[in-house]
Write an enzyme that holds these catalytic residues in place. Structure first.
Site, PDB file in Angstrom:
ATOM      1  CE  LYS A 136      -4.412   1.043   0.238  1.00 16.27           C
ATOM      2  NZ  LYS A 136      -5.720   0.062   0.036  1.00 16.27           N
ATOM      3  CG  ASP A 176      -7.043   3.461  -1.156  1.00 14.00           C
ATOM      4  OD1 ASP A 176      -7.515   2.072  -0.848  1.00 14.00           O
ATOM      5  OD2 ASP A 176      -7.277   4.081  -0.132  1.00 14.00           O
TER       6      ASP A 176
HETATM    7  N1  GLU Z   1      -7.342   0.160  -3.023  1.00 13.08           N
HETATM    8  C1  GLU Z   1      -8.131  -1.004  -3.200  1.00 13.08           C
HETATM    9  C2  GLU Z   1      -8.049  -2.011  -2.214  1.00 13.08           C
HETATM   10  O1  GLU Z   1      -8.019  -1.302  -0.898  1.00 13.08           O
HETATM   11  C3  GLU Z   1      -7.625  -1.675  -4.695  1.00 13.08           C
HETATM   12  C4  GLU Z   1      -5.994  -1.921  -4.490  1.00 13.08           C
HETATM   13  C5  GLU Z   1      -5.509  -2.645  -5.923  1.00 13.08           C
HETATM   14  O2  GLU Z   1      -6.429  -2.527  -6.734  1.00 13.08           O
HETATM   15  O3  GLU Z   1      -4.490  -2.934  -6.033  1.00 13.08           O
HETATM   16  O4  GLU Z   1      -7.968  -3.081  -2.141  1.00 13.08           O
END
Ligand code: GLU
Length: 456
Positions: A136, A176
């Site tokens: 992340k 996100d």
């Molecule tokens: N931000 C999204 C999540 O919390 C998607 C992450 C992604 O597609 O890599 O899962």
């Protein structure tokens, strides 16, 4: 029997020691502590049954990110003034695949937020059944009120540092909060320019014309509704004729509302960070989409076009609106104990977490004790990252699936996540508790892969 009791006591003590070390080693990182606590406590039955996870020190390793990168992001605004933000990427766990997870641009972003999200992502990604590890990232940059050019300059500066740590087999970011198609586009352009190569699979959530997947935009919201639908069906219920409250009005909220409406529900409220709108006749999604996706306006504008609706300043009040299904899709800790109690006393039947960790630990307790069907974030909102993994597959094949093919796969993945969580909860003595079930199902695969790969 005595052996089992002993094992449980040892497991409890092990969890306690690991948790205390996390708190000591990461002072003031409250969100990270919260996410770790929720997971570790639910793992006690697994640890007592399979002491190998203690023997191989899996918990000590799994709570420590493989790497946390922080960096300076300098940029110049339209007035020529220089600003400095902080960039982050946590590469949490690569046991089952390259680091995968979104980037968040929001003023609240700090190491604690990024680490809680990266930790959750590790288990969520495992639950999808796709070969993706947990990561992340993001920045404390606030995109609100910024011009298109400012957004572009900021994201280019951000990528100029982040690119060093990325790669389609290393780390694959996505969007996100505050990072959507526009930002991914600018980041992809900058990455390509620096690397001098068209590596499509290095970012997901791309535009369809340059390597994105059909259905990725809708995936988190649709997936959340598919998951809640599984919970409802297990009790002979459905979305048809139900009243739904959705918090947020970003990507997750919009496509949750769209799918819920398609399934016959009436969505009566949604929100943004300033306040919420309520329309007891059902809100008009087309207006919300235009305001949010095209005009980037505040949600308060909605009532100018729909006089039967009311606008309320502040976000917490949204949970006092009576509903059968609540889909918190805004941000972490948006439902506290009091809000959960109000939802329960108003007769909520099901809660599906579209956002990451939207309910506090106390709120979750209230829901579980009241027998509410509760779909925890790492299961209910896993559809987004699952389709990101499908985007990576398509990029590797240099091929694109049609919308219905992606949507069918997403539907199957969400059903499967539901089934795995139900089975794990049952197997480890907590039938119907999908918090415990999802945590255990997500954990065992990552933990077994870590053991198989030795102490690394
Ligand atoms: N931000 C999204 C999540 O919390 C998607 C992450 C992604 O597609 O890599 O899962």
């Amino acid at each position: 029997m005595i052996v089992q009791l002993d094992n449980e006591a040892v497991a409890r003590e092990y969890v306690h020691v690991v948790y205390e070390t996390v708190v000591k080693r990461n002072p003031y990182e409250y969100e990270f502590h919260q996410a770790v606590k929720e997971i570790l406590e639910s793992l006690i039955p697994v640890l007592s049954k399979h002491p190998k996870y203690m023997k191989f020190g899996v918990l000590e390793r799994i709570v420590e990110p493989e790497r946390l990168i922080t960096f300076r992001v300098p940029w110049v605004d339209d007035q020529g003034i220089t600003h400095v933000n902080r960039g982050f990427r946590v590469q949490f766990n690569s046991a089952i695949g390259p680091y995968k997870g979104g980037l968040r641009f929001h003023p609240s972003v700090n190491a604690s937020i990024i680490k809680f999200l990266g930790f959750e992502q590790t288990f969520k990604n495992s639950l999808t059944g796709q070969p993706i590890g947990g990561g992340k990232g993001g920045s404390d940059f606030d995109p609100k009120g910024k011009s298109d050019n400012e957004i572009m300059r900021f994201t280019q500066s951000f990528m100029t540092e982040l690119y060093k740590y990325m790669g389609q087999d290393t780390d694959v970011p996505a969007g996100d909060i505050g990072v959507g198609a526009r930002e991914i586009g600018y980041m992809f352009g900058q990455y390509k320019r620096i690397r001098g190569a068209y590596e499509a699979g290095v970012l997901t959530g791309k535009g369809i014309i340059y390597g994105g997947s059909l259905g990725r935009t809708e995936a988190t919201g649709y997936g959340c509704v598919y998951f809640v639908n599984e919970m409802l069906q297990s009790k002979g219920l459905s979305f048809e004729g139900s009243t739904v409250v959705v918090s947020g009005s970003g990507n997750v909220a919009i496509y949750s509302m769209q799918k819920a409406i398609q399934l016959g529900a009436k969505v009566v409220a949604c929100s943004d960070s300033n306040g919420y709108i309520y329309d007891k006749n059902g809100i008009c999604l087309d207006t919300i989409r235009r305001l949010k996706e095209v005009e980037r306006e505040r949600i308060s504008e909605y009532v100018k076009e729909h006089p039967t609706a009311t606008y309320h300043e502040g976000c917490n009040g949204i949970w006092s609106i009576p509903c059968e299904i609540a889909l918190p899709s805004a941000t972490q800790n948006e439902i506290d104990e009091d809000a959960a109690r109000i939802l329960v006393s108003n007769g909520v039947i099901a809660v599906g977490e579209g956002a990451n960790m939207p309910s506090t630990l106390e709120a979750i307790d209230v829901f579980l004790k009241a027998g509410v069907l509760f779909g925890p974030a790492k299961a209910a909102n896993a559809g987004g990252v699952a389709v990101s993994a499908l985007e990576m597959s398509q990029n590797s094949m240099r091929y694109s699936w049609q919308f219905h093919e992606v949507d069918d796969k997403l539907h199957a993945i969400m059903k499967n996540i539901y089934k795995s969580a139900v089975q794990a909860a049952e197997e480890y003595g907590h039938p119907g508790n999908l918090v415990v079930g999802a945590n255990i199902a997500g954990f065992t695969k990552v933990a077994d892969a870590m053991i198989a790969q030795g102490v690394v």
